[in-house]
Design an enzyme around this catalytic site. Sequence first.
Site, PDB file in Angstrom:
ATOM      1  N   ASP A  96       0.852  -1.183   0.000  1.00  0.00           N
ATOM      2  CA  ASP A  96       0.000   0.000   0.000  1.00  0.00           C
ATOM      3  C   ASP A  96       0.885   1.229   0.000  1.00  0.00           C
ATOM      4  OD1 ASP A  96      -2.084   1.806   0.310  1.00  0.00           O
ATOM      5  OD2 ASP A  96      -2.121   1.599   2.482  1.00  0.00           O
TER       6      ASP A  96
ATOM      7  N   ASP B 194       0.496   5.187   0.133  1.00  0.00           N
ATOM      8  CA  ASP B 194      -0.524   6.183   0.437  1.00  0.00           C
ATOM      9  C   ASP B 194       0.179   7.481   0.788  1.00  0.00           C
ATOM     10  OD1 ASP B 194      -2.581   7.685   1.542  1.00  0.00           O
ATOM     11  OD2 ASP B 194      -3.630   5.891   2.222  1.00  0.00           O
TER      12      ASP B 194
ATOM     13  N   ASP C 293       3.221   1.198   3.432  1.00  0.00           N
ATOM     14  CA  ASP C 293       2.605   1.045   4.749  1.00  0.00           C
ATOM     15  C   ASP C 293       2.836  -0.398   5.202  1.00  0.00           C
ATOM     16  OD1 ASP C 293       1.027   0.740   6.959  1.00  0.00           O
ATOM     17  OD2 ASP C 293      -0.687   1.821   6.133  1.00  0.00           O
TER      18      ASP C 293
END
Lengths: 408, 356
Positions: A97, A99, A310
């Site tokens: 991920d 982000d 992440d």
Amino acid sequence: MERRRSLIRRIFHEFYSERYELIEVPSDLPKREFGFIFFKSPDIMVRHKAFNNSQELLEFLKANVPMHAYYSTAHYKWPEARSMDEKMWLGADLVFDIDVDHIPTPCKTAHDSWKCLDCNLGGKGMPPETCPKCGSKRLERDAWVCDICLQKAKEEVLKLVEDFLVSDFGFRLNEIKVYFSGHRGFHVHIESEKVQHLDSDARREIVDYIKGIGFRPSISLNGDPDMSETGWRGRMARGVYKFIADANADLLTELGFKKREITFLVTNREIILRGLESSPPYWGCLHKLSKRSLNALFDFVKRSYAVDIDERVTTDIKRLIRLPGSLHGKTGLPVVPVGISDIEEFDPFSIEILNSASSLKLKILRKIPTLKLGSREYSFKVNERVKVPFSVGLYMACRGVAEIVNVM
Amino acid sequence: MSNTPFVKEMHAYLKLKGLSLADIDSDYLKPALELAKARILCSCKRGSRYPDNLDNVTDLDLSLLSYPLAIAILAYIGNPILTRRFAVYEARRAGRFLRWEPEEKVVSIARGTFGWDIRRVRLTIGKRTYTLAIHFTDYLSVSFPREPHWKLVNRIMLEGYVLLQKHELARLIEERVRRNIMDKIENAKLDAVPKALEEASLEILRAVRSSGLTETFPSERMSSYSPQGYPPCIAKLVEDATAGKNLSHTARFALATFLLNVGMSVDEVVDLFRRMPDFREEITRYQVEHLAGLRGSKIKYSPPSCENMRSAGLCPEELKDALCNRVRHPLMYYYLKIKRGITYGKEKKPHKEDIS
């Protein structure tokens, strides 16, 4: 409020009826767990759902119109079981991920803000760890999608895929699927058989590799690395070269270099660089620096190559992740696959949400920061009525800062 | 084959002989049972690492048969300390033999027995020459107590393959063997226990008890150092050490330095390590005294910071509490918790998102 929400729900309903071809049914569907959040109770996630075939899933989406739709990266023997033990874990895709929530970008001070829920103190940009006034951790965050932020996320995706997943980990490009997350980042999925059985510790090792955590120059850089090498040795060699070539007194002072060391680096720059590029390379000159400065240098270079993923998402082998093709309930943007070669041009606001409508008329309810969405910059006044492209309008409505007056 | 009894061929061999546990009383298996007992006793004898008498057993049958019998005995006793010691001991024995075997043999065991994806290469990078490469998923499947040089980030990886030297592959196999033995003993199903096996187990327990190995850890001694103040990472290490788990070098360093820093005496720290499978009192004492600043450089060592604990894989993410998020050093956790009283730890855990 109710009326506004029901209008958004109606648009979501139309989306799931007309644009269901966007839904990408996960591989091995019957073994996946699904979770949904519905409009009527946005704080509750309904979990432990499973579908036997894609028809069932699509019918469900059309009939129930979720605000958010998730599926498990894991495969289970009994995905519908209520407890993890009963589900019987069989394996999980490897997921990353990226982000921009976690990545500081210069534009954040322009469009993001935060407020302490305990003492009402607020500020611009990324929220601090704790409230500087009262030390509370309950900070509310007002975060916006913007083109500059997305650009940063795209760079990180390219770094992750090209430098790490393909070159170091040896995945083929066709094994790697990238999806826009529906908000401020991207999800990278790898479903290959080989990764399915990696446990959480093994995945943490992969995260540490990509983030450069636990990197020890004394081990890794043993025997002076060459710039043409692959992996971290090559990256560090190229990075150190670039660092020495560009080094100026300001940056060096900031990194804690002593005056003597700065003079040494600047006056001997050419000699050091020649050593680094010779074959075999010679790093001996660098050992004139103190251990502390050398470590600061390595750390600086390491950070410029590491990818900000992440770690919680990758190491959690029982995680739910957004269903490709579904709409993100807080932005109204669809989670869509993005090709690595097209990622630089990708603009989430250019995706058609309904075939039947292309723009929305909005009434602006609250202050909205000036935002660059796709190729256009938007700036609104409170109470203003404006006509905007459909996806921009739906985004504002989902954020609760505007009301849909008319679908056009 | 007799020195590496975990290999696939062995299981086929035993099946071929049509033997089962029920035959344990037979004259044919008696010597094997004796050898099994000797193997277990050797493994829990302090300081004894590779006794020669076991290596000299030349009877292939005997050596092979003693292995499953030892596993059956340990499964019957069900003592985790004995199990762990045996696993470490046997794995090390196997590893030691592997280091002397030609590379082809080591590779064929890794491929055939464990199904690892291994390639032969010839690459000199930096100062080291690598002859082997293992796919990273297989590399990570052996969950090592990761020392920095085993961490993936410090390895050289080319298109998915981690470069290795032969002795490193042997070490990976050793670790796999250790875990396999543990699994076998822990999951062994014993339906009817033959009398001979029961007697052998009792005999081992008696011998072990007289050596003081299974004594429980004197927990009352710890109380003066407020174990309630230990951060989750240290609490876990104490628990593991007490249970006799084999701790990595970094783990031992962290544990010893932490305890010395909160005021535990050298004797007590040494006592805590008594259960280590490779415990040797003089050596441990020397090392602990060194860490306490009583020897050598006279510097008292501090335990690693939270970040270093995390990198070393010693920070148990799932056990972290609210206080963990506020400190950057295990000792800071201890001081704060003691100062604020132990109720702090009951604070609600920060909300953990399980979606993204």
